[in-house]
Design a protein around this motif. Sequence first.
Motif, PDB file in Angstrom:
ATOM      1  N   PHE A 104       7.784   2.205  19.821  1.00  0.00           N
ATOM      2  CA  PHE A 104       6.769   1.786  19.177  1.00  0.00           C
ATOM      3  C   PHE A 104       6.769   2.019  17.528  1.00  0.00           C
ATOM      4  N   VAL A 105       7.518   3.263  17.119  1.00  0.00           N
ATOM      5  CA  VAL A 105       7.568   3.309  15.863  1.00  0.00           C
ATOM      6  C   VAL A 105       8.562   2.233  15.269  1.00  0.00           C
ATOM      7  N   ALA A 106       9.588   1.708  16.034  1.00  0.00           N
ATOM      8  CA  ALA A 106      10.377   0.765  15.314  1.00  0.00           C
ATOM      9  C   ALA A 106       9.566  -0.669  15.293  1.00  0.00           C
ATOM     10  N   SER A 108       6.071  -1.251  15.387  1.00  0.00           N
ATOM     11  CA  SER A 108       5.050  -1.066  14.666  1.00  0.00           C
ATOM     12  C   SER A 108       5.538  -1.277  12.958  1.00  0.00           C
ATOM     13  N   ALA A 109       6.570  -0.662  12.786  1.00  0.00           N
ATOM     14  CA  ALA A 109       6.948  -1.021  11.327  1.00  0.00           C
ATOM     15  C   ALA A 109       7.387  -2.210  11.017  1.00  0.00           C
ATOM     16  N   ALA A 111       6.487  -4.896  12.678  1.00  0.00           N
ATOM     17  CA  ALA A 111       5.279  -5.773  12.746  1.00  0.00           C
ATOM     18  C   ALA A 111       4.427  -5.734  11.540  1.00  0.00           C
ATOM     19  N   THR A 112       4.540  -4.975  10.620  1.00  0.00           N
ATOM     20  CA  THR A 112       3.648  -4.811   9.168  1.00  0.00           C
ATOM     21  C   THR A 112       4.318  -6.162   8.320  1.00  0.00           C
ATOM     22  N   HIS A 119       2.814  -9.230  14.659  1.00  0.00           N
ATOM     23  CA  HIS A 119       1.990  -8.482  13.664  1.00  0.00           C
ATOM     24  C   HIS A 119       0.311  -8.612  14.060  1.00  0.00           C
ATOM     25  N   PHE A 122      -0.581  -5.797  16.504  1.00  0.00           N
ATOM     26  CA  PHE A 122      -0.768  -4.260  15.923  1.00  0.00           C
ATOM     27  C   PHE A 122      -2.138  -4.366  15.080  1.00  0.00           C
ATOM     28  N   ALA A 123      -2.367  -5.777  14.244  1.00  0.00           N
ATOM     29  CA  ALA A 123      -3.464  -5.690  13.546  1.00  0.00           C
ATOM     30  C   ALA A 123      -4.756  -5.572  14.407  1.00  0.00           C
ATOM     31  N   TYR A 126      -5.337  -1.767  16.071  1.00  0.00           N
ATOM     32  CA  TYR A 126      -5.827  -0.793  15.198  1.00  0.00           C
ATOM     33  C   TYR A 126      -7.243  -1.046  14.903  1.00  0.00           C
ATOM     34  N   ASP A 164       0.141   8.356  14.628  1.00  0.00           N
ATOM     35  CA  ASP A 164       1.316   7.566  14.245  1.00  0.00           C
ATOM     36  C   ASP A 164       2.278   8.477  13.345  1.00  0.00           C
TER      37      ASP A 164
ATOM     38  N   ARG B 102       6.339  -0.696   1.973  1.00  0.00           N
ATOM     39  CA  ARG B 102       6.993  -1.421   3.013  1.00  0.00           C
ATOM     40  C   ARG B 102       8.381  -0.978   3.240  1.00  0.00           C
ATOM     41  N   VAL B 105       8.215   2.263   4.917  1.00  0.00           N
ATOM     42  CA  VAL B 105       7.814   2.192   6.228  1.00  0.00           C
ATOM     43  C   VAL B 105       9.009   1.918   7.092  1.00  0.00           C
ATOM     44  N   ALA B 106       9.653   0.891   6.592  1.00  0.00           N
ATOM     45  CA  ALA B 106      10.979   0.409   7.317  1.00  0.00           C
ATOM     46  C   ALA B 106      11.983   1.494   7.344  1.00  0.00           C
ATOM     47  N   ALA B 109      11.201   4.557   9.693  1.00  0.00           N
ATOM     48  CA  ALA B 109      11.127   4.290  10.986  1.00  0.00           C
ATOM     49  C   ALA B 109      12.753   4.238  11.369  1.00  0.00           C
ATOM     50  N   ALA B 161       1.302  13.436   7.885  1.00  0.00           N
ATOM     51  CA  ALA B 161       1.007  12.273   9.150  1.00  0.00           C
ATOM     52  C   ALA B 161      -0.080  11.315   8.423  1.00  0.00           C
ATOM     53  N   GLY B 165       0.698   7.486   8.259  1.00  0.00           N
ATOM     54  CA  GLY B 165       0.001   6.673   9.297  1.00  0.00           C
ATOM     55  C   GLY B 165      -0.955   5.610   8.507  1.00  0.00           C
ATOM     56  N   LEU B 168       1.008   2.314   7.443  1.00  0.00           N
ATOM     57  CA  LEU B 168       1.006   1.371   8.428  1.00  0.00           C
ATOM     58  C   LEU B 168      -0.344   0.621   8.683  1.00  0.00           C
ATOM     59  N   GLN B 169      -1.210   1.387   8.530  1.00  0.00           N
ATOM     60  CA  GLN B 169      -2.385   0.673   9.027  1.00  0.00           C
ATOM     61  C   GLN B 169      -2.931  -0.246   7.732  1.00  0.00           C
ATOM     62  N   LEU B 171      -0.898  -1.842   5.543  1.00  0.00           N
ATOM     63  CA  LEU B 171      -0.060  -2.935   5.692  1.00  0.00           C
ATOM     64  C   LEU B 171      -0.678  -4.010   6.505  1.00  0.00           C
ATOM     65  N   LEU B 172      -0.996  -3.552   7.591  1.00  0.00           N
ATOM     66  CA  LEU B 172      -1.726  -4.514   8.760  1.00  0.00           C
ATOM     67  C   LEU B 172      -3.294  -4.852   8.235  1.00  0.00           C
TER      68      LEU B 172
END
Lengths: 195, 195
Positions: A104-106, A108-109, A111-112, A119, A122-123, A126, A164, B102, B105-106, B109, B161, B165, B168-169, B171-172
């Motif tokens: 999930f962590v890999a 979701s990161a 997919a930003t 992408h 995940f959009a 949330y 997350d 970005r 986050v990358a 992860a 956290a 977290g 991530l939200q 960036l989406l």
Amino acid sequence: MTTQRKPRGPYRKGVRRREQILDTALEVFAGRGDAPLQEIADRVGLSQAGVLHYFGSREELLLAVLRRRDTLDLAACEGSDGPGEAVARTVRHNMDQPGLVRLFVALSAAATDPSHPAHGFFADRYRDLTATIVRGFESGRRSGAVRDDEDAEHMARLLLAVSDGLQLQWLLDPSLDMAALVETFDRLCAPPNDG
Amino acid sequence: MTTQRKPRGPYRKGVRRREQILDTALEVFAGRGDAPLQEIADRVGLSQAGVLHYFGSREELLLAVLRRRDTLDLAACEGSDGPGEAVARTVRHNMDQPGLVRLFVALSAAATDPSHPAHGFFADRYRDLTATIVRGFESGRRSGAVRDDEDAEHMARLLLAVSDGLQLQWLLDPSLDMAALVETFDRLCAPPNDG
């Protein structure tokens, strides 16, 4: 009146086979987030190409695994006492499945990136989870379990962020009790004059 | 008494050059988290190999960028009114630097893998930041600004956290106001009988 036909014959067999592969993939990924496709293929008695036939690509398979996990998690949250408890329950379950947390962590990161195939998933995820949690918090407000001096959507976004963000910290330090931390967050969302 | 010698001569020049490359990399990454090394090399008038000479590898350069960003962020938080406000300030600043978000986050992860070169950096980072935030919350307790019915380390882990977290939200869905959400979390950490 509409009648919904159940899939029959070869199509139904295909659907069942796909479900079986997904269940297997979920088991394999629970232990290792970077499990090779060959391991899943071996366990369902197919070649790698045979497995991918049902999903299109490795990324689509990973996405299907996360979708199924969300479905199972949501089902397991039925009857829980509000969104905080539901997320704590999910997180406690996740602590037995480090591989799925890693996956999930890999994913979701990655997919930003707007050009990543996951992408949109995940959009949507949330947006939809936020709406579900907002409804839960609003219901908790009516019963007096949730504070009414803060915006429900803010608290919903924060609960998702907590879940997350803690995954990242937990993968770096597995001694962390993620579920207890989510329970603490849930108490922060209780009415200020409680207790 | 100890006297700390300042680096001199060629060594000092090397340190300065490295700093200059880092500043440039930080600027370039602020706009694009996946900026090619060539872009940084061009801007400092070196070849890609010339840039890597100062860091060892691309990953070490990325890590140095994140370290420097943490140092600058911590410095910018001086004088802020508690950990919640400090993180809100950092997050507001991050909203102008999507590329660095970005990159963070990358890399964070990827670093959850114990064999990743940045694993130790991130494990230390969360341990150290947690300790710093705990001290801030404890000081806030003494002045009556922070609730004393929940564990300070729990609230510190939750604040980190939340910050991760939300990235991530955001960036989406870049319409999300991360800083306002952190401020909401900060209010959840205020004494229950406030207001």
